[in-house]
Motif scaffolding. Sequence first.
Motif, PDB file in Angstrom:
ATOM      1  N   THR A  61      -6.789 -27.783  41.454  1.00 17.00           N
ATOM      2  CA  THR A  61      -6.359 -27.459  40.101  1.00 17.00           C
ATOM      3  C   THR A  61      -7.483 -27.784  39.138  1.00 17.00           C
ATOM      4  OG1 THR A  61      -4.079 -28.017  40.649  1.00 17.00           O
ATOM      5  CG2 THR A  61      -4.617 -27.881  38.337  1.00 17.00           C
ATOM      6  N   SER A 117      -8.373 -27.562  34.862  1.00 18.25           N
ATOM      7  CA  SER A 117      -7.776 -27.373  33.542  1.00 18.25           C
ATOM      8  C   SER A 117      -8.852 -27.155  32.492  1.00 18.25           C
ATOM      9  CB  SER A 117      -6.936 -28.584  33.145  1.00 18.25           C
ATOM     10  OG  SER A 117      -5.866 -28.754  34.040  1.00 18.25           O
ATOM     11  N   GLU A 132      -4.942 -24.587  29.663  1.00 16.98           N
ATOM     12  CA  GLU A 132      -4.819 -23.638  30.763  1.00 16.98           C
ATOM     13  C   GLU A 132      -5.176 -24.348  32.052  1.00 16.98           C
ATOM     14  OE1 GLU A 132      -6.539 -19.339  31.177  1.00 16.98           O
ATOM     15  OE2 GLU A 132      -8.014 -20.781  31.888  1.00 16.98           O
ATOM     16  N   SER A 133      -4.292 -24.287  33.040  1.00 20.20           N
ATOM     17  CA  SER A 133      -4.550 -24.874  34.354  1.00 20.20           C
ATOM     18  C   SER A 133      -4.590 -23.750  35.380  1.00 20.20           C
ATOM     19  CB  SER A 133      -3.457 -25.862  34.739  1.00 20.20           C
ATOM     20  OG  SER A 133      -3.401 -26.920  33.817  1.00 20.20           O
ATOM     21  N   LYS A 161      -1.809 -19.401  37.362  1.00 15.55           N
ATOM     22  CA  LYS A 161      -2.332 -19.969  36.119  1.00 15.55           C
ATOM     23  C   LYS A 161      -1.154 -20.495  35.313  1.00 15.55           C
ATOM     24  CE  LYS A 161      -6.472 -17.173  35.499  1.00 15.55           C
ATOM     25  NZ  LYS A 161      -7.224 -16.340  34.552  1.00 15.55           N
ATOM     26  N   ARG A 162      -1.350 -21.662  34.699  1.00 14.53           N
ATOM     27  CA  ARG A 162      -0.308 -22.271  33.871  1.00 14.53           C
ATOM     28  C   ARG A 162      -0.866 -22.430  32.460  1.00 14.53           C
ATOM     29  NH1 ARG A 162       1.206 -27.047  36.602  1.00 14.53           N
ATOM     30  NH2 ARG A 162       2.600 -25.711  37.747  1.00 14.53           N
ATOM     31  N   TYR A 163      -0.083 -21.981  31.477  1.00 22.05           N
ATOM     32  CA  TYR A 163      -0.473 -22.061  30.073  1.00 22.05           C
ATOM     33  C   TYR A 163       0.489 -22.982  29.340  1.00 22.05           C
ATOM     34  CZ  TYR A 163      -2.973 -17.841  31.399  1.00 22.05           C
ATOM     35  OH  TYR A 163      -3.788 -16.946  32.037  1.00 22.05           O
ATOM     36  N   ASP A 164      -0.050 -23.935  28.583  1.00 22.30           N
ATOM     37  CA  ASP A 164       0.769 -24.894  27.838  1.00 22.30           C
ATOM     38  C   ASP A 164       0.194 -25.022  26.431  1.00 22.30           C
ATOM     39  OD1 ASP A 164       2.309 -26.954  26.881  1.00 22.30           O
ATOM     40  OD2 ASP A 164       1.634 -28.424  28.355  1.00 22.30           O
ATOM     41  N   GLU A 189       6.179 -23.717  28.232  1.00 21.61           N
ATOM     42  CA  GLU A 189       5.073 -23.651  29.188  1.00 21.61           C
ATOM     43  C   GLU A 189       5.311 -22.435  30.071  1.00 21.61           C
ATOM     44  OE1 GLU A 189       4.447 -26.059  33.097  1.00 21.61           O
ATOM     45  OE2 GLU A 189       3.710 -27.242  31.418  1.00 21.61           O
ATOM     46  N   SER A 190       4.274 -21.658  30.345  1.00 16.86           N
ATOM     47  CA  SER A 190       4.449 -20.489  31.208  1.00 16.86           C
ATOM     48  C   SER A 190       3.500 -20.575  32.394  1.00 16.86           C
ATOM     49  CB  SER A 190       4.232 -19.191  30.430  1.00 16.86           C
ATOM     50  OG  SER A 190       2.924 -19.131  29.919  1.00 16.86           O
ATOM     51  N   THR A 191       3.994 -20.098  33.538  1.00 17.08           N
ATOM     52  CA  THR A 191       3.203 -20.057  34.757  1.00 17.08           C
ATOM     53  C   THR A 191       3.166 -18.621  35.257  1.00 17.08           C
ATOM     54  OG1 THR A 191       3.864 -22.287  35.349  1.00 17.08           O
ATOM     55  CG2 THR A 191       2.990 -20.930  37.112  1.00 17.08           C
TER      56      THR A 191
END
Length: 58
Positions: free
Chosen positions: A5, A7, A21-22, A35-38, A44-46
Amino acid sequence: MPANTRSSRLLAADGSKTLLESVLYSPDLAVILAKRYDDGTAQESTVGYEEIKPLKSQ
């Protein structure tokens, strides 16, 4: 081998955090799995892949 991972933080001009962004990466497959956006809120969206297929060779 487990996925890695990484970020990244995107900052506004005043230095405040606007987005984190991860990226979930598989070294064995050499592909980004998700991808994960916070943005600091509860929203939070993945974005991930349900299926990964090899490319057809030419």
